[in-house]
Each structure stands twice: as C-alpha cells, then as structure tokens.
Design an enzyme around this catalytic site. Structure first.
Site, PDB file in Angstrom:
ATOM      1  CG  ASN A  85      -6.099  -3.355  -3.493  1.00 24.61           C
ATOM      2  OD1 ASN A  85      -5.300  -2.621  -4.197  1.00 24.61           O
ATOM      3  ND2 ASN A  85      -7.384  -2.824  -2.816  1.00 24.61           N
ATOM      4  CG  ASP A  92      -0.983  -2.186  -4.279  1.00 22.72           C
ATOM      5  OD1 ASP A  92      -1.964  -2.141  -3.639  1.00 22.72           O
ATOM      6  OD2 ASP A  92      -0.279  -1.039  -4.033  1.00 22.72           O
TER       7      ASP A  92
HETATM    8  C1  LIG Z   1      -4.234   2.482  -7.957  1.00 21.06           C
HETATM    9  S1  LIG Z   1      -3.458   1.275  -6.910  1.00 21.06           S
HETATM   10  C2  LIG Z   1      -3.752   1.959  -5.383  1.00 21.06           C
HETATM   11  C3  LIG Z   1      -3.535   0.909  -4.269  1.00 21.06           C
HETATM   12  O1  LIG Z   1      -2.234   1.398  -3.602  1.00 21.06           O
HETATM   13  C4  LIG Z   1      -2.770   1.612  -2.421  1.00 21.06           C
HETATM   14  O2  LIG Z   1      -1.599   0.982  -1.307  1.00 21.06           O
HETATM   15  P1  LIG Z   1      -1.033   2.328  -0.847  1.00 21.06           P
HETATM   16  O3  LIG Z   1      -2.092   3.348  -0.374  1.00 21.06           O
HETATM   17  O4  LIG Z   1      -0.493   1.570   0.544  1.00 21.06           O
HETATM   18  O5  LIG Z   1      -0.119   2.590  -1.500  1.00 21.06           O
HETATM   19  C5  LIG Z   1      -3.816   0.351  -2.231  1.00 21.06           C
HETATM   20  O6  LIG Z   1      -3.609  -0.832  -2.194  1.00 21.06           O
HETATM   21  C6  LIG Z   1      -4.629   0.616  -3.573  1.00 21.06           C
HETATM   22  O7  LIG Z   1      -5.852   0.001  -3.958  1.00 21.06           O
END
Ligand SMILES: CSC[C@H]1O[C@H](OP(=O)(O)O)[C@H](O)[C@@H]1O
Length: 359
Positions: free
Chosen positions: A268, A258
């Site tokens: 992440n 992220d």
């Molecule tokens: C391709 S980056 C996806 C990344 O985002 C997710 O977080 P969230 O579901 O809270 O937006 C997660 O950290 C993933 O690795």
C-alpha cells in the site's frame, strides 16, 4: 450521521459522443482546488493519466487499464485491414498499458479482463468493431462490478467496526492513510467505503487522515472527499499518527491495498508499514480493505511485489547538489501486522487470503 454521498462525483466512467466512445476521468491532480475532468477517446491519454496520477488508486487504474484497451480497439478497428493484424496490435497496446504503473495488480487484472474479452469475441467470429463494442460493455461492467464490490466491502467492514463500537460504548475514531476512497475506485471506495458504511450506522466519531507525503493523497483527496460526504475529519501530518494513537483517539486503522500477496502481505502507499507497526504497538486493530481483484496469487509474498520508484521531484522539487532522494511509492505490510483483510466476500485473516481468493 447523515452522509451526502451524492456530493461525490464518479471517478471514472465511459460515455458516447455520437458513436465515439469516451473515457471520462476526474483529474485528481487539481483537487482539492478544482474539480476538473479529462475526457478522451485516445488510449494514450488514459495511460498518461495513470502515469501522472491524474487517475490513481488500484481499482480506478484497473478500470482505466481496461478502458484504454477499449479505446485502442475502436481505433484499430478503423485502421486494421484484418482481424489478425487487429489482434496483434491490440495485444501490443495492452502490454504497453499494463506497464503504466508496476505495483497495483489491478492494472494488469483490468487489462487482462479486456484482452480475454477481445480474444473471446474474435474467437467467436465477431468483427473487430463488434470486439470493440464488447470491450465497451466490459468497461461498463467493470465499473458497476467495482462499485458493488466496494459497497460489499463497506458492509463487511462496518460489521467489524460495529462490534468495536459496541465494546467501546461509543462511536469510533478511525485513522486512514493515503486515499482508498471513492476517488481511488469507480465510486464509494474501499477503506473509505468501510468508513461510509459505518458512518451511516453512527459508528464513526471522526476520521483522522494522514496527509500522506510526498504526493498528499490524504491532504488533497481524502479530506476533500470526506468533507464532501459529511464525515467529521481531521487532517494530520504523517508524523502525528503515533501521538493520536497514544492519546487514545484512534480505535482502528483502515487502509487500502495495491497488491496483496498469496501469504497475506499487503503493498500500500508508502508510510502504511509505519502505521501498521504503530498500531501493533498501541494494540489498535489494523484493517486492509480491498476487492479480491487486488489479491495476486502469483505473488507468493511481499518481497516479490514490485515497488514503484517515482521521480525525485515529488519529494524535492529543486534538486540539491550532492543530495540523493528516494521515492518508493509503496511499502509492504507483513501479514502478521494485519488484523483482517476486508473484501467483498467478507473479512478474512491475511494468512487465509490465498485460499479465500481462490474460492
Ligand atoms: C483503493 S486502493 C488505493 C490505493 O492506491 C493508492 O496509491 P496511488 O494513489 O499511488 O495510486 C494508495 O496506495 C491507496 O491505498
């Protein structure tokens, strides 16, 4: 392995209803049970979708951020009597959109791409309506840019796994955490983009997907997406990763990110740090797959990455008297636990990501 990527829906896109621009997003809160869509011309609905994880994943929320500014521009072009008032109100909306979630730098990056495009259009004497149209074009371009970056990430990641599979003399077992797949991007995904590209070469035997508490992006999204695509997949609880590694079932870990700090530390989904520590213990390579837009050179190291604390109800739906709850949505993996960062420009040591991203 024959993949069925045509089974995967596009996560977020824009379209017209007459002259009206619409943002169309999968409502990921309903998966895996139902494939539901959100279609809106209201920027506030896009912000709400980001906050409620209807649309989530760093690249996807970056696109959503730009799309929200685009929708606001079309509304403000109708409401504002002058370009100056339009510009002032658009800046205010952009600031509000950028605050929707704090950790993924892609959101701020997407909003900044939009505000820069708007400033250029107005600075060139374009009308407010022409500015809004320029933002619609930008949103389409960001969607195409994201998919192209993901496919390049996939190719570079597959090259790394090709070498691992050759050394092993067999296809690989991979572990992933959360969802860094097509559902986290416009299409194709970052970590799962590596999986798809490697699987098409016959390099993948099976993917082990962490369920990823408390929101279950692995159990609800990753396993659904991989099943749709035809990749052999096993769902495991987060506390099973060590056992799978100890059993020799995991040859490599591939996750998303992220925000990647200038020194290579990577934020992440919560639980990623634990997987990285386990991978190091078991001598398993740990890859972070992310577009260069996830690298934040203004953040010197992982301690400076803002970590979103989400509502306790995601962990404990029925509050217990006398019991507090923590719910940090992300953690930070230090650069020294990361084997390589795989970007659309190639794979690089995390220590070199800062100079690599500047090029
Ligand atoms: C391709 S980056 C996806 C990344 O985002 C997710 O977080 P969230 O579901 O809270 O937006 C997660 O950290 C993933 O690795």
């Amino acid at each position: 392995m024959t993949l069925h990527l045509d089974n995967l829906p596009r996560t977020i896109y824009v379209e017209r209803e007459g002259n009206k621009p619409l943002v169309v997003m999968i409502d990921q809160r309903a998966l895996p049970g139902e494939l539901l869509w959100l279609r809106t011309d209201d920027w506030r609905a896009v912000v709400d979708a980001v906050k409620t994880l209807a649309v989530r994943g760093a690249p996807a929320i970056g696109i959503a951020g730009a799309a929200a500014v685009m929708l606001a521009a079309f509304s403000l072009a109708e409401e504002c009597s002058s370009a100056a008032l339009f510009a002032a109100r658009l800046r205010k909306v952009a600031a509000s959109v950028a605050e929707a979630r704090p950790t993924a730098v892609n959101l701020v990056w997407g909003v900044r791409r939009a505000t820069q495009t708007a400033a250029r259009a107005l600075g060139a004497g374009r009308s407010t309506h022409e500015c809004a149209e320029a933002l619609y074009g930008l949103t389409e371009a960001l969607i195409a840019e994201d998919e192209a970056a993901n496919r390049a990430i996939g190719a570079h990641g597959a090259a790394l796994l090709r070498a691992r599979a050759a050394a092993a003399g067999r296809p690989l077992g991979l572990l992933t955490h959360c969802n860094a797949g097509s559902l986290a991007t416009a299409f194709y995904g970052t970590a799962l983009g590596v999986v798809y590209a490697a699987a098409e070469e016959g390099l993948v035997a099976r993917v082990y997907a962490d369920e990823t508490r408390p929101v279950g992006q692995g159990a609800r999204l990753t396993v659904w997406e991989l099943a749709q695509a035809g990749v052999p997949t096993t769902l495991i609880c987060d506390n099973m990763a060590a056992t799978m590694m100890a059993a020799g079932l995991i040859d490599a870990v591939v996750v998303g990110a992220d925000r990647i700090a200038a020194n290579g530390d990577a934020a992440n989904k919560i639980g990623t740090l634990g997987v990285a520590v386990l991978a190091r213990h078991f001598g398993i390579p740990f890859y972070v797959a992310a577009p260069v837009s996830t690298v934040d050179l203004d953040t010197p190291d992982g301690t400076a990455i803002p970590i979103e604390e989400r509502d306790a109800s995601e962990v404990l739906p029925a509050p217990l008297s006398g019991v507090s709850v923590r719910n940090p949505a992300f953690d930070v993996t230090p650069a020294e636990l990361i084997t390589a960062v795989v970007t659309e420009r190639g794979a690089v040591s995390p220590a070199d990501i800062g100079s690599f991203a500047k090029e």
